[in-house]
Design an enzyme around this catalytic site. Structure first.
Site, PDB file in Angstrom:
ATOM      1  N   ASP A   1      42.702  31.561  14.487  1.00 37.18           N
ATOM      2  CA  ASP A   1      42.442  30.231  15.049  1.00 37.18           C
ATOM      3  C   ASP A   1      43.691  29.356  14.974  1.00 37.18           C
ATOM      4  OD1 ASP A   1      39.787  31.032  15.392  1.00 37.18           O
ATOM      5  OD2 ASP A   1      39.127  30.107  13.514  1.00 37.18           O
TER       6      ASP A   1
ATOM      7  N   ASP B   1      35.374  33.493   9.536  1.00 39.48           N
ATOM      8  CA  ASP B   1      36.168  32.315   9.189  1.00 39.48           C
ATOM      9  C   ASP B   1      36.109  32.148   7.680  1.00 39.48           C
ATOM     10  OD1 ASP B   1      36.787  31.681  11.862  1.00 39.48           O
ATOM     11  OD2 ASP B   1      34.944  30.527  12.096  1.00 39.48           O
TER      12      ASP B   1
END
Length: 170
Positions: free
Chosen positions: A133, A115
Site C-alpha cells: 500500500d 494488512d
C-alpha cells in the site's frame, strides 16, 4: 532501455519485500498477537476483503471482483510501463505495479489482502495497511508530481533523451 530494467527491478524488489514483510508479520502476530512498536504504531492483523480502507469488503464475491479489477489495472499499468518514454515515470510505475502485484498475490493466496501496520494517535486510528500500500501510494504520488512538473509545463525533448526534458519558456 536502462530505465525499463530499473523499472523491472523495482517491480520485483517491491513485490519481494512486500511478501517477505507480510510473511514476517503473519509469523510475528501468530506468536505475539497485536504489538505496540511505537506509541503511535502497532503491528496488527487485518484481512481486507475490500479495497482501500476496507470499503466494499462485505460485498458478496468481493474477492473475485477485486481480483479481476486488480488484474485489469495491473495490465493497464504494464502497458503504460512498456510504452513510457520517461525514465522516471517508468520507475514510478514499476513501484506501483510491484505493490499492486503484492496485494493481488494475497487475494489469490488468502482470499484477502493482509494488512498489519496500524497508525494511531489518541482516539484517531488510521486504517491498517501494508508495504505494498505504501509503495502504491508513493509511486502514484511520484508519478503525478512528474506529470505536473514535466507535462503540465509543456516539456519538450530537445536531445532525444527522455531524462533531458527542458521546460518551454513562454
Amino acid at each position: 532501455m536502462k530505465s525499463k530494467i530499473v523499472g523491472v527491478i523495482a517491480i520485483v524488489l517491491v513485490f519481494a519485500l512486500d511478501q517477505v514483510s507480510k510473511a514476517y508479520a503473519i509469523d510475528w502476530y501468530s506468536q505475539s498477537g497485536a504489538t505496540e512498536i511505537f506509541k503511535f504504531c502497532s503491528l496488527v492483523e487485518v484481512w481486507n476483503r475490500g479495497i482501500s480502507f476496507g470499503m466494499f469488503g462485505a460485498l458478496e464475491s468481493s474477492n473475485l471482483i477485486f481480483t479481476y479489477v486488480s488484474l485489469g489495472v495491473i495490465l493497464m499499468l504494464f502497458v503504460l510501463f512498456v510504452q513510457s518514454k520517461c525514465n522516471k515515470s517508468t520507475i514510478c510505475m514499476g513501484v506501483v505495479i510491484g505493490g499492486a502485484l503484492g496485494n493481488l498475490a494475497d487475494r489469490l493466496r488468502f482470499g484477502a489482502v493482509y494488512d498489519f501496520v496500524s497508525l494511531h494517535a489518541g482516539e484517531f486510528h488510521w486504517p491498517a495497511f501494508n508495504f505494498a500500500d505504501v509503495c502504491v501510494t508513493c509511486g502514484v504520488i511520484c508519478f503525478l508530481c512528474l506529470e505536473i512538473m514535466y507535462h503540465a509545463k509543456a516539456c519538450v525533448d530537445t536531445s532525444g533523451d527522455p531524462d533531458a526534458l527542458s521546460v518551454k519558456k513562454y
